[in-house]
Design a protein around this motif. Structure first.
Motif, PDB file in Angstrom:
ATOM      1  N   UNK A 106      54.010  35.226  44.845  1.00 41.97           N
ATOM      2  CA  UNK A 106      52.700  35.407  44.225  1.00 41.97           C
ATOM      3  C   UNK A 106      51.585  35.591  44.783  1.00 41.97           C
ATOM      4  N   UNK A 107      51.540  35.686  45.990  1.00 42.06           N
ATOM      5  CA  UNK A 107      50.619  35.535  46.702  1.00 42.06           C
ATOM      6  C   UNK A 107      50.098  36.495  47.104  1.00 42.06           C
ATOM      7  N   UNK A 108      49.502  37.179  47.726  1.00 44.81           N
ATOM      8  CA  UNK A 108      48.966  38.619  48.506  1.00 44.81           C
ATOM      9  C   UNK A 108      48.984  37.422  50.316  1.00 44.81           C
ATOM     10  N   UNK A 109      49.891  39.469  51.023  1.00 46.44           N
ATOM     11  CA  UNK A 109      50.391  38.504  52.306  1.00 46.44           C
ATOM     12  C   UNK A 109      50.142  39.462  53.246  1.00 46.44           C
ATOM     13  N   UNK A 110      48.717  39.685  54.262  1.00 46.60           N
ATOM     14  CA  UNK A 110      48.012  40.324  54.780  1.00 46.60           C
ATOM     15  C   UNK A 110      49.804  40.853  56.184  1.00 46.60           C
ATOM     16  N   UNK A 111      50.357  40.022  56.503  1.00 51.38           N
ATOM     17  CA  UNK A 111      51.683  40.744  57.565  1.00 51.38           C
ATOM     18  C   UNK A 111      52.648  41.264  57.016  1.00 51.38           C
ATOM     19  N   UNK A 112      52.711  40.518  55.195  1.00 53.37           N
ATOM     20  CA  UNK A 112      53.684  41.434  54.770  1.00 53.37           C
ATOM     21  C   UNK A 112      53.020  42.999  54.187  1.00 53.37           C
ATOM     22  N   UNK A 113      51.633  42.711  54.602  1.00 52.53           N
ATOM     23  CA  UNK A 113      51.278  44.014  53.792  1.00 52.53           C
ATOM     24  C   UNK A 113      51.298  45.438  54.897  1.00 52.53           C
ATOM     25  N   UNK A 114      51.169  44.630  56.499  1.00 48.50           N
ATOM     26  CA  UNK A 114      51.284  45.163  57.079  1.00 48.50           C
ATOM     27  C   UNK A 114      52.993  45.879  57.336  1.00 48.50           C
ATOM     28  N   UNK A 115      53.968  45.008  56.961  1.00 45.57           N
ATOM     29  CA  UNK A 115      55.030  45.566  57.168  1.00 45.57           C
ATOM     30  C   UNK A 115      55.357  46.974  56.352  1.00 45.57           C
ATOM     31  N   UNK A 116      54.666  46.914  55.170  1.00 47.64           N
ATOM     32  CA  UNK A 116      54.496  47.886  53.928  1.00 47.64           C
ATOM     33  C   UNK A 116      53.581  48.706  54.561  1.00 47.64           C
ATOM     34  N   UNK A 117      53.004  48.993  55.196  1.00 50.38           N
ATOM     35  CA  UNK A 117      51.578  49.988  55.812  1.00 50.38           C
ATOM     36  C   UNK A 117      50.447  50.423  53.825  1.00 50.38           C
ATOM     37  N   UNK A 118      50.362  48.970  53.914  1.00 49.02           N
ATOM     38  CA  UNK A 118      49.664  49.196  53.134  1.00 49.02           C
ATOM     39  C   UNK A 118      48.746  48.094  53.709  1.00 49.02           C
ATOM     40  N   UNK A 119      46.482  47.810  52.320  1.00 44.29           N
ATOM     41  CA  UNK A 119      45.761  46.882  53.267  1.00 44.29           C
ATOM     42  C   UNK A 119      46.372  45.446  52.019  1.00 44.29           C
ATOM     43  N   UNK A 120      46.153  44.904  52.393  1.00 43.89           N
ATOM     44  CA  UNK A 120      46.357  43.440  51.331  1.00 43.89           C
ATOM     45  C   UNK A 120      45.402  42.792  50.609  1.00 43.89           C
ATOM     46  N   UNK A 121      45.166  42.226  49.581  1.00 43.60           N
ATOM     47  CA  UNK A 121      44.858  41.575  48.919  1.00 43.60           C
ATOM     48  C   UNK A 121      44.321  40.587  49.264  1.00 43.60           C
ATOM     49  N   UNK A 122      43.282  39.479  48.263  1.00 45.08           N
ATOM     50  CA  UNK A 122      43.383  38.352  48.880  1.00 45.08           C
ATOM     51  C   UNK A 122      43.053  37.822  47.310  1.00 45.08           C
ATOM     52  N   UNK A 123      43.844  36.087  47.835  1.00 41.72           N
ATOM     53  CA  UNK A 123      43.754  34.931  46.087  1.00 41.72           C
ATOM     54  C   UNK A 123      42.186  34.278  46.578  1.00 41.72           C
ATOM     55  N   UNK A 124      41.937  34.337  45.783  1.00 39.09           N
ATOM     56  CA  UNK A 124      41.177  32.758  45.896  1.00 39.09           C
ATOM     57  C   UNK A 124      41.456  31.340  46.048  1.00 39.09           C
ATOM     58  N   UNK A 125      40.802  30.196  47.111  1.00 36.73           N
ATOM     59  CA  UNK A 125      40.876  28.959  46.755  1.00 36.73           C
ATOM     60  C   UNK A 125      40.388  28.393  45.903  1.00 36.73           C
ATOM     61  N   UNK A 126      39.790  27.808  45.379  1.00 39.41           N
ATOM     62  CA  UNK A 126      38.026  26.527  44.500  1.00 39.41           C
ATOM     63  C   UNK A 126      38.446  25.179  44.052  1.00 39.41           C
ATOM     64  N   UNK A 127      36.999  24.866  44.096  1.00 36.60           N
ATOM     65  CA  UNK A 127      37.067  23.733  43.863  1.00 36.60           C
ATOM     66  C   UNK A 127      36.716  23.670  43.297  1.00 36.60           C
ATOM     67  N   UNK A 128      36.236  22.571  42.226  1.00 37.82           N
ATOM     68  CA  UNK A 128      34.695  22.269  41.506  1.00 37.82           C
ATOM     69  C   UNK A 128      34.983  20.563  41.527  1.00 37.82           C
ATOM     70  N   UNK A 129      33.559  19.882  41.278  1.00 38.02           N
ATOM     71  CA  UNK A 129      33.441  18.644  41.640  1.00 38.02           C
ATOM     72  C   UNK A 129      32.641  18.594  39.995  1.00 38.02           C
ATOM     73  N   UNK A 130      33.645  17.840  38.968  1.00 37.89           N
ATOM     74  CA  UNK A 130      33.539  18.119  37.932  1.00 37.89           C
ATOM     75  C   UNK A 130      32.494  16.490  37.301  1.00 37.89           C
ATOM     76  N   UNK A 131      31.637  16.757  36.047  1.00 37.63           N
ATOM     77  CA  UNK A 131      30.370  16.099  36.408  1.00 37.63           C
ATOM     78  C   UNK A 131      31.206  14.794  35.560  1.00 37.63           C
ATOM     79  N   UNK A 132      31.026  13.558  35.350  1.00 34.51           N
ATOM     80  CA  UNK A 132      31.035  12.367  34.773  1.00 34.51           C
ATOM     81  C   UNK A 132      31.214  11.839  33.313  1.00 34.51           C
ATOM     82  N   UNK A 133      32.677  11.994  33.141  1.00 36.84           N
ATOM     83  CA  UNK A 133      32.030  12.019  31.234  1.00 36.84           C
ATOM     84  C   UNK A 133      31.235  10.768  30.656  1.00 36.84           C
ATOM     85  N   UNK A 134      29.954  11.253  30.213  1.00 37.78           N
ATOM     86  CA  UNK A 134      29.081   9.866  29.717  1.00 37.78           C
ATOM     87  C   UNK A 134      27.658   9.508  31.060  1.00 37.78           C
ATOM     88  N   UNK A 135      27.956   9.835  32.068  1.00 37.91           N
ATOM     89  CA  UNK A 135      26.802  10.092  32.807  1.00 37.91           C
ATOM     90  C   UNK A 135      25.659  10.535  32.687  1.00 37.91           C
TER      91      UNK A 135
END
Length: 243
Positions: free
Chosen positions: A214-243
């Motif tokens: 499911x994920x990109x892996x730099x080390x796995x890509x090295x074994x395959x002699x390919x460059x690896x892509x990158x996944x993103x981990x993201x976070x957003x603070x949501x507004x408080x309803x009614x605030x």
């Protein structure tokens, strides 16, 4: 909060990095799709395996501004989202809560072994406590997809670097089948670093990007002699309803 996957598209799939050979327009298109799902602009970083944390206090037009050289970011804003990219390194999301258990600030860090050793998680936590004006006991962390302890082989110098800082770190290393090499547990190292500065509540930490397609892996890509892509981990603070 969320994590992208590698995707099923041809080539490097849903790669979000601009430095691994994909056409810039294609990466920008994927980032735009992700922003549409998140509902806010994403603040990207120029990750350098360091320990600096960016405090985001203003809405940034991430398509016009060059990303800051940093490996973590924090904010109290609800109109932006924070992101780090990984392909074996450890992404860590942090949340600060007030006395009513309401989330009031968020952060995210990119932690490979160099960043962990350099103190990127402590830097992110300190910045989070600063912007939220809370104590470490009011902060929580989630550890996202990283290379697992059964897959991450390192040299003796990496083990020595951590153990010299903290003898307890020895529990995060086990001998490899190859002489003079060690299997390293990034998740345990991250927990130890966070616990040492008062953040006791950590969840996640049961992934392995090397063996999980499911994920990109730099080390796995090295074994395959390919460059690896990158996944993103993201976070957003949501507004408080009614605030």
């Amino acid at each position: 909060m969320g994590v992208t996957t590698r995707g099923q598209a041809p080539g490097r799939g849903f790669n979000l990095a601009t430095h691994v050979g994909d056409e810039l327009s294609e990466v920008q298109g994927r980032r735009a799709l992700l922003e549409g799902e998140v509902g806010a602009p994403l603040v990207w970083l120029n990750q350098v395996h360091g320990a600096d944390t960016l405090q985001v206090s203003a809405r940034a037009d991430t398509h016009l501004c060059a990303p800051a050289d940093a490996d973590a970011s924090v904010t109290r804003r609800t109109d932006i989202a924070l992101a780090v990219m990984t392909a074996d390194c450890l992404p860590v999301v942090m949340v600060a809560r007030d006395s009513r258990n309401q989330a009031i600030a968020v952060g995210v860090a990119h932690a490979g072994w160099r960043g962990l050793h350099g103190g990127v998680l402590e830097s992110c936590l300190n910045a989070l406590m600063d912007v939220a004006q809370v104590k470490s006991e009011q902060c929580y962390a989630w550890m996202g997809p990283a290379i697992g302890p059964q897959s991450y082989e390192v040299g003796a110098e990496v083990r020595s670097a951590f153990v010299d800082q903290d003898p307890q770190a020895a529990t995060a290393f086990h001998p490899s089948q190859r002489q003079g090499r060690w299997m390293a547990d990034l998740y345990t190292l991250a927990k130890q670093r966070l616990h040492s500065v008062g953040l006791e509540t950590t969840v996640g930490g049961d992934f392995d990007t090397f063996t999980d397609p499911r994920w990109f892996s730099h080390r796995r890509a090295q074994v395959q002699s390919l460059p690896a892509g990158r996944i993103a981990t993201f976070v957003r603070l949501l507004p408080v309803p009614g605030a």
